[in-house]
Design a protein around this motif. Sequence first.
Motif, PDB file in Angstrom:
ATOM      1  N   UNK A   1      -5.885   6.241   6.142  1.00 41.06           N
ATOM      2  CA  UNK A   1      -6.817   5.103   6.073  1.00 41.06           C
ATOM      3  C   UNK A   1      -8.255   5.592   6.187  1.00 41.06           C
TER       4      UNK A   1
ATOM      5  N   UNK B   1      -6.126   6.230  -6.151  1.00 42.67           N
ATOM      6  CA  UNK B   1      -6.804   7.068  -5.155  1.00 42.67           C
ATOM      7  C   UNK B   1      -6.405   6.770  -3.717  1.00 42.67           C
ATOM      8  N   UNK B   2      -5.685   5.682  -3.475  1.00 49.45           N
ATOM      9  CA  UNK B   2      -5.311   5.330  -2.109  1.00 49.45           C
ATOM     10  C   UNK B   2      -4.469   6.440  -1.478  1.00 49.45           C
ATOM     11  N   UNK B   3      -5.005   7.019  -0.400  1.00 46.71           N
ATOM     12  CA  UNK B   3      -4.328   8.175   0.193  1.00 46.71           C
ATOM     13  C   UNK B   3      -2.941   7.852   0.731  1.00 46.71           C
TER      14      UNK B   3
ATOM     15  N   UNK C   1      -9.392   7.147   3.071  1.00 46.61           N
ATOM     16  CA  UNK C   1      -9.759   6.132   2.081  1.00 46.61           C
ATOM     17  C   UNK C   1     -11.202   5.720   2.278  1.00 46.61           C
TER      18      UNK C   1
ATOM     19  N   UNK D   1       0.798  -1.226   0.000  1.00 46.34           N
ATOM     20  CA  UNK D   1       0.000   0.000   0.000  1.00 46.34           C
ATOM     21  C   UNK D   1       0.834   1.281   0.000  1.00 46.34           C
TER      22      UNK D   1
END
Lengths: 351, 255
Positions: A232, A293-295, A235, A14
């Motif tokens: 998280x 798009x995963x912060x 997200x 991630x």
Amino acid sequence: MNGNMDSKLKLKKEGFGSLSFIIFGVLTLLTLILCVCVGSVNIPIIDVFKAIYSTIFRLPIPEGIAHSIIVSVRLPRVLSVALVGISLSICGAAMQGLLKNPLAEGSTLGVSSGASLGAVIAIAFGITIPGIPLAGTMIMALIFAFLSLVLILSLAYRLDFSLSTNTIILIGIIFSMFVNSLISLVITFAADKVKHITFWTMGSLAGSTYLNVAILFSVLVVFGGLILRFSTELNAFAIGEDNARNIGVNIKRVKFLILFSVAAIIGVCVSIGGTIGFVGLVVPHITRMLTGSNHKKLFPATIFTGAIFLMLSDLAARAILSPLELPIGVVTSFVGSIVFVLIFYRNRKKS
Amino acid sequence: MFCATDISVKVQDKMLIESVCFELHEGDWLMITGRNGAGKSTLINAISQKVNYSGKFEYEGQDIKYFKPNNFAKRIGVLKQGLSADYSFTVGEVVKLGRYAYSGGIFSALSELDEQMIENALEVTGLQSIVNQSILTLSGGELQRTFLAQLFAQDPKILILDEPTSHLDITFQKQIFDLIGEWLKQENKAVISVVHDLNLAKAYGTHTLLLNKGKTVAYGKSNEALSKENLEKAYSIDVYSLMQGLLGSWNGAKT
């Protein structure tokens, strides 16, 4: 059991890989050097290094190089620009995730305008905090940024609970117009004190000092760091507020802390650089294309892309009509409005 | 294990739900059904603490109102209707979020158990092959299964589903309901679901709560609650005969 192993390998990591860190870091550094070299007087790269090197180690300044231009004018300005770029981009990305709205940003929501109203009031009525330079303006900008955010969002929730793109943007535009009229009003009454109306509406970081750099840096570390901690949670918000609630996110607390951090950062950026529009829209949008798009990936990448984007915008503002200088906000708004239309168009087509 | 006592929801002088009670034991699947506007979704929103209500929801004797968000998520999981995807997350990223309630500090990595639960959730929902695909590219059924997998990873005791299959075709409906049925076979689990389709309510539910205009028309074992008289009261038409007629049209086609 074999199937288990396979898909475990397929679950991507991630975080932001170290290779990406190096590539982005080098690009950022190169942009920084370019921006220090190029300007109304072009300075050879070697002189830039010499000047910085001798200042840091307190060596005698070599003759023939434009030492003062580099060390006391360009470097603080470029550093301020980079920091504002990072700050506004992180705020933009955070708001877009939190509100699940790819067009949300300080300037489109009217938060930046709100902050400039606070700053203008502080200057016009001489609100200062003794002993701490700039503190009065900054705190007023921060308070107004936060109040604007609360006002705009509660209005938007009331009108349209799903917080659709159109509602938010419409309210943001109307709020900006309303606030800008108030700014003009204040400036009319205190014309002698607030000279540069264009500064507050278009933004500029010319004449930044190392004090500005230090303030921007500390605010970014504290509040930017706080926002990054909630990657998280963001997200989950980006997937949907209901989803965030369902997986056990403390919705109210996280929302408050993020919005407060955003207000603090925008307040400080506006009180130093005025309203530099659309940075928080353009940068996360472009970065999302690179990282997804995963912060957890988006935020680290945004730190670099945000710095690069605003440094290049500042360079363009200085170079296009050289020796005349454009406000940096003119450049960002030019690019930003085009990107805005593109996002809006794409969203429309999707739904 | 779960008990709702005298639940009422009032919004601007309008009673959306009035004195609703129900109970849930291990292995129960409670179907909440009724006409549009009967208050089915409102009841779900009350359980998930989205709207203010009077009365009490108790989980193992504790008022759920005072659960911290992460403890709530470990006990009760909610799947809403009409989920959409706006940003490009992967299926894996969405499912992984289901373990949020179990995460420790900010820097804590996924534990062995977390990994296992995620793997398991992906496997039972059949999403392993598309784990790195963007949710923007999924079909309605796949998207719903992704969120169901997130719920399975979250591993609550009670699963609450608000019309989980209302816009899915019949194949996906069956798929989702069968998945939930399998999940329910585990120890110490129960399901509450809002459904429009009375056939689904009858086929899968052990118990049914039939609502009309916010009031309980019938509550009990599905067979008893969905009687001819109760259905007529709730829907103001003779549903029972209608269903028989519809079934008859299939029987006719066979021959």
